[in-house]
Design an enzyme around this catalytic site. Structure first.
Site, PDB file in Angstrom:
ATOM      1  CG  ASP A  45      -5.198   1.995   0.992  1.00 38.74           C
ATOM      2  OD1 ASP A  45      -6.076   1.126   0.842  1.00 38.74           O
ATOM      3  OD2 ASP A  45      -4.070   1.743   1.450  1.00 38.74           O
ATOM      4  CG  MET A  91     -11.784  -3.745   4.917  1.00 37.22           C
ATOM      5  SD  MET A  91     -10.270  -3.091   4.163  1.00 37.22           S
ATOM      6  CE  MET A  91      -9.590  -2.091   5.521  1.00 37.22           C
ATOM      7  CG  HIS A 136      -3.834  -1.747  -1.898  1.00 37.81           C
ATOM      8  ND1 HIS A 136      -4.877  -2.540  -2.318  1.00 37.81           N
ATOM      9  CD2 HIS A 136      -4.316  -1.006  -0.868  1.00 37.81           C
ATOM     10  CE1 HIS A 136      -5.945  -2.303  -1.567  1.00 37.81           C
ATOM     11  NE2 HIS A 136      -5.630  -1.366  -0.686  1.00 37.81           N
ATOM     12  CG  MET A 138      -8.735   6.402   2.732  1.00 44.26           C
ATOM     13  SD  MET A 138      -7.874   6.347   4.323  1.00 44.26           S
ATOM     14  CE  MET A 138      -6.875   4.876   4.101  1.00 44.26           C
ATOM     15  CG  ASP A 173      -6.152  -3.074   3.163  1.00 41.60           C
ATOM     16  OD1 ASP A 173      -5.203  -2.836   3.930  1.00 41.60           O
ATOM     17  OD2 ASP A 173      -6.626  -2.220   2.388  1.00 41.60           O
ATOM     18  CG  HIS A 229      -9.477  -0.395  -0.708  1.00 43.16           C
ATOM     19  ND1 HIS A 229      -8.931  -0.672   0.531  1.00 43.16           N
ATOM     20  CD2 HIS A 229     -10.829  -0.466  -0.547  1.00 43.16           C
ATOM     21  CE1 HIS A 229      -9.900  -0.883   1.399  1.00 43.16           C
ATOM     22  NE2 HIS A 229     -11.057  -0.759   0.773  1.00 43.16           N
ATOM     23  CG  MET A 255     -11.483   2.409   2.124  1.00 42.12           C
ATOM     24  SD  MET A 255     -10.020   2.324   3.176  1.00 42.12           S
ATOM     25  CE  MET A 255      -8.739   2.554   1.931  1.00 42.12           C
ATOM     26  CB  SER A 313      -0.904   0.016   1.227  1.00 40.77           C
ATOM     27  OG  SER A 313      -1.505   1.287   1.368  1.00 40.77           O
TER      28      SER A 313
END
Length: 226
Positions: free
Chosen positions: A39, A141, A37, A41, A176, A70, A72, A12
């Site tokens: 992330d 998760m 990866h 958010m 993750d 990913h 979120m 990540s």
């Protein structure tokens, strides 16, 4: 992307040097990362704010393996095309992020990406049972999403349930949160094949000492493979 169930390590970049993303991505790939990866958010669905489509698009030229994005965020659907344009290979949305996860997965695939669906620790495996035919990956998760460096929450029983539901379908199981050489074998024994690791990969290394990344990736992989 061709499907196989071999163990894949997906560092990540949330744990990378923010001032040097291009070199960091190149370093982890050169040191054995299988996927990269990312992330995303929004400060709404989770209590943190990270990257948007322009940043992801800037990462893309540096990623030679698989860019695993990913989300979120909530809502998701309005941003699917933007992440497709940014170059995501896999786009994962949370089942908790909206009322129509089937439609979301359908739209992700329709935009030319692989579709992932994520489950928070408090969400049961059964939440994805009826949409597995629309998914290319289930992300379990093992922390509550929003921050890196959290302590692993044992979700091995959930991973086993997901693996049983998948059967012979070509669907990855990703983990993750809190993945390191101690926790990796727990989840791979339960059926996971893609391991996201942030601090456990980047800790102690830098673009000037990238071999540390390689040592960290190898330690996780070796532990996961038993």
């Amino acid at each position: 992307m061709t499907f196989d169930r071999s163990i894949k390590i997906a560092p990540s970049i949330l744990s990378a040097d923010f001032a040097n993303f291009g070199a960091e991505i190149q370093a982890i790939e050169a040191q054995g990362a299988d996927w990269v990866h990312v992330d995303v958010m929004d400060g709404h669905f989770v209590p943190n704010l990270t990257f948007g489509p322009p940043a992801v698009k800037a990462f893309r030229p540096h990623v030679k393996t698989v860019m695993d994005v990913h989300l979120m965020i909530s809502p998701v659907d309005a941003y699917i095309d933007a992440y497709a344009d940014a170059g995501a290979d896999i786009l994962t949305a949370h089942v908790e992020a909206g009322p129509h996860i089937h439609r979301t997965l359908q739209a992700i695939r329709g935009a030319g990406m692989k579709a992932g669906v994520a489950l928070n620790p408090g969400t049961p495996a059964s939440a994805v049972e009826d949409i597995l035919d629309m998914a290319d990956m289930v992300l379990v998760m093992t922390v509550n999403p929003g921050f890196g460096g959290q302590k692993f929450i044992d979700m091995t029983s959930k991973v086993r349930k997901v693996r049983e539901m998948i059967g012979d379908r070509e669907i990855h199981i990703q983990i993750d949160g809190g993945v390191d050489p101690t926790t990796a074998p727990l989840v791979t024994a339960a059926g996971a094949d893609v391991l996201v690791a942030g601090s456990a990969v980047f800790r102690g290394g830098s673009v000037d000492t990238p071999s540390v990344y390689g040592d960290n990736i190898k330690a996780i992989r070796d532990a996961a493979q038993g």
